[in-house]
Design an enzyme around this catalytic site. Structure first.
Site, mmCIF file in Angstrom:
data_model
loop_
_atom_site.group_PDB
_atom_site.id
_atom_site.type_symbol
_atom_site.label_atom_id
_atom_site.label_comp_id
_atom_site.label_asym_id
_atom_site.label_seq_id
_atom_site.Cartn_x
_atom_site.Cartn_y
_atom_site.Cartn_z
ATOM 1 C CG HIS A 165 -2.144 0.876 0.998
ATOM 2 N ND1 HIS A 165 -2.092 2.094 0.344
ATOM 3 C CD2 HIS A 165 -3.452 0.709 1.349
ATOM 4 C CE1 HIS A 165 -3.293 2.635 0.301
ATOM 5 N NE2 HIS A 165 -4.144 1.817 0.902
ATOM 6 C CE1 TYR A 170 -4.120 4.772 5.885
ATOM 7 C CE2 TYR A 170 -4.113 3.532 3.839
ATOM 8 C CZ TYR A 170 -4.792 4.045 4.924
ATOM 9 O OH TYR A 170 -6.135 3.836 5.061
ATOM 10 C CB CYS A 342 -23.310 -0.583 -4.327
ATOM 11 S SG CYS A 342 -22.512 0.874 -3.614
#
Length: 645
Positions: A165, A170, A342
């Site tokens: 990631h 992050y 969705c």
């Protein structure tokens, strides 16, 4: 097989996926403080693997023990291997590949666990006397080795692929982006230096996995809303270096949690479907790498076209598989009309995730999410005739659930159409998918053979004629009226009538009520009237919206030049103005039309409950008939009641 492009196999190094659909890493709150895999998480993944998904990625999995927050998966110690091995075994048994997302969370860990170490490239000032110091070179080296050790453990746990990631603010992304990285040593300054930490992590991962194991990397296509952020050209150059270091596949995302760009991480209905696909296409073309498209891909034809047109090699279908774990199977078998769609509401998957009052994520369209084992549908041994009063989404959900269990529901709706408030909601800007979902529910109920009676207000006579064994009252809610002088003037209407097309507003318009519905009405009218002012009693508008939808709606209000007045109470309506009390100051706001949007109240159905009591008919009240609230709660309640009958 339908949609043969997206459902064709693909081989990456030694891993062959049965199709090109990826169920991505998404936070669930299903993990306990021990950071271990549990049965709930396994059942959640298995449902999507059985449903036909190609590759299941775990949610973020911490590699560095000091920075591993509680209630997040971890692979920072050998003790985590066996639990992760249980997960890969069941995913494989269900026919899918298993991937793990290796993660170092940076300042994101503060929100989850204040005791976890924050790894940041530069000093991070959070408060006047609270500064998180930049990572030392010793810590940087420990983190690099932790990625390698995490990779080794991933192999032992039976994973088929690893994802590094490198996005979403992050730690790796923070090193790469000049917006966060202010270092002056070899890990800061030029793009090449800022990429150094990430490339060292990639090489360490690659050194600890077999040659035939593919390495994915999640990246942001570019930085949004950040000064000195990464451009797409920066990302393309970095990806070329990452390819040389051993990355095989680029998972092209967007967003960061340090700005309004967080809306791109869990994009609500306000953002266009496939909004990030063109970025993935450009990155694929200029790097020559296998690429994954991400961002509101929730339709099989849409996914198939992305692959067919060569814009990406794989697609992430995440929340669409939360809403319907059988999304892939239904698509492959040509049963598109049966897909539970969705709608990008974010009520369960994101708002539920950030709410301390919700134990784990859920879904408006799928109350079974996170309860896959205990919420299996059980057929009844005692079929009953059940009268369902109301054809909104709660009534429709209850009727469908009853029919699937073997009962005989009869649904009566007072109006001439199904869908109720959800159809009205779909009339608001950018929310057409909600209307489509409500219409689809009605069509599904018809296909199942449910006895549906439109233009049939339920009275005691109707109940007597039907003679049901039980009654479910889902009569919904109606707009609240404003009790002030002038509220009955001809230029005064309400939000429901505007959205339904039953009333018009013109000239200068005042909307009384700055909650979700009031703001949506304001947007709906924008461009067709001269000026719009929203008046709200509370200290801010949009208090009832989730974080990400609120960002989008507030941006739209700004662009549409819709004025808001807060901490103001309407005390009178005149022919050409309204009078407001604003913190004790009386003011006059000019207007030609007034739209009241102060909320809704449950309809009066006391005559029905009295009849049921007098005739010993068991009844249940669900949805907005109990009290007006979110559709997520109403649908969950409908399922619960229908499964108890």
């Amino acid at each position: 097989m339908a949609f043969e492009n997206v459902f064709s196999p693909i081989k990456i190094r030694g891993m062959e996926m049965r199709n090109r659909v990826i169920f991505p890493a998404m936070g669930t709150k299903m993990v306990g403080e021990d950071r271990m895999v549990n049965d709930q998480l396994i059942n959640y993944h298995v449902a999507r693997a059985i449903g036909g998904n190609g590759l299941n990625f775990t949610e973020v999995c911490s590699v560095y023990d000091k920075a591993a927050p509680k209630t997040f998966l971890a692979i920072s110690d050998d003790k985590f291997i066996s639990g992760l091995k249980n997960l890969t075994d069941v995913i494989h048994k269900a026919g899918a590949m298993a991937g793990i997302q290796l993660w170092l969370g940076g300042s994101a860990v503060l929100f989850a666990d204040p005791t976890a170490m924050v790894i940041t490239p530069s000093d991070l000032k959070l408060q006047e006397n609270y500064v998180i110091k930049a990572a030392t070179k010793e810590v940087i080296n420990e983190c690099i080795k932790a990625f390698g050790e995490g990779a080794r453990r991933s192999v032992e746990a039976g994973f088929d692929a690893i994802e590094f990631h490198a996005g979403h603010n992050y730690t790796p992304h923070s090193f790469l982006s000049k917006a966060f990285n202010k270092r002056t040593d070899e890990y800061g300054g030029s793009l090449e230096n800022r990429a150094r930490f990430l490339l060292e992590c990639i090489r360490e991962i690659r050194a600890n996995i077999p040659e035939d194991m593919p390495l994915f990397m999640r990246i942001d296509a570019h930085d949004d809303y950040l000064e000195d952020g990464l451009s797409i050209e920066d990302i393309i150059q970095f990806c070329k270096w990452a390819k040389e270091a051993g990355v095989d596949v680029l998972d092209v995302s967007r967003g960061n949690f340090s700005s309004a760009a967080i809306k791109y991480e869990v994009p609500p209905v306000d953002l266009p479907r496939g909004f990030n696909v063109e970025n993935a296409a450009r990155i694929k073309k200029e790097t020559g790498m296998l690429t994954v498209a991400v961002g509101r891909i929730n339709d099989p034809e849409q996914a198939d076209k992305i692959i067919r047109d060569g814009k990406a090699d794989m697609v992430v279908i995440g929340r669409a598989q939360l809403a319907d774990p059988e999304f892939c199977n239904k698509s492959m078998n040509g049963k598109v009309e049966d897909i539970i769609r969705c709608v990008g509401c974010n009520q369960g998957c994101y708002d539920g995730y950030v709410s301390p009052n919700v134990p784990f994520i859920t879904c408006l369209r799928n109350p079974d999410l996170g309860r896959e084992a205990e919420f299996t549908l059980e057929k009844t041994n005692n079929p009953k005739k059940v009268l369902v009063v109301g054809g909104g989404v709660a009534g429709l959900q209850a009727a469908i659930e009853l029919k699937d269990r073997g009962h005989n529901p009869i649904l009566c709706e007072a109006s001439d159409s199904l869908g109720g408030q959800f159809v009205l909601a779909g009339a608001a800007p950018r929310k057409g998918e909600m209307k489509d979902a409500a219409v689809s529910m009605g069509e599904m109920a018809k296909r199942k053979g449910i006895d549906i009676r439109l233009s049939t207000p339920v009275t005691s006579e109707v109940i007597k004629a039907i003679n049901p064994d039980e009654v479910i009252i889902a009569a919904g809610a109606e707009p609240m009226k404003l009790n002030v002088p002038g509220s009955n003037l001809p230029h005064v209407t309400n939000s429901h009538d505007i959205l339904a097309g039953n009333s018009l507003a013109s000239g200068e318009v005042v909307v009384i009520g700055g909650g979700l519905v009031g703001l949506e009405v304001a947007e709906y009218l924008s461009g067709n009237v001269n000026k719009i002012t929203v008046v709200e009693m509370l200290n801010e508008v949009a208090k009832d919206l989730g974080q990400l939808r609120k960002i989008c709606v507030m941006e739209s209000l700004y662009h549409e030049s819709i004025k808001t007045i807060t901490e103001a109470k309407c005390i009178e309506i005149k022919e050409k103005s309204i009078i407001i009390d604003r913190n004790g100051t009386i003011e006059e706001v000019p207007c030609d039309s007034v739209v009241v949007a102060i909320g809704a109240k449950s309809r009066d159905f006391s005559n029905l409950t009295e009849y049921c009591k007098e005739n010993n008919i068991q009844y249940h009240v669900i949805g907005d008939a109990v009290k007006a609230r979110r559709a997520l709660n109403c649908i969950e309640e409908a399922v619960k009641v229908a499964r108890e009958i």
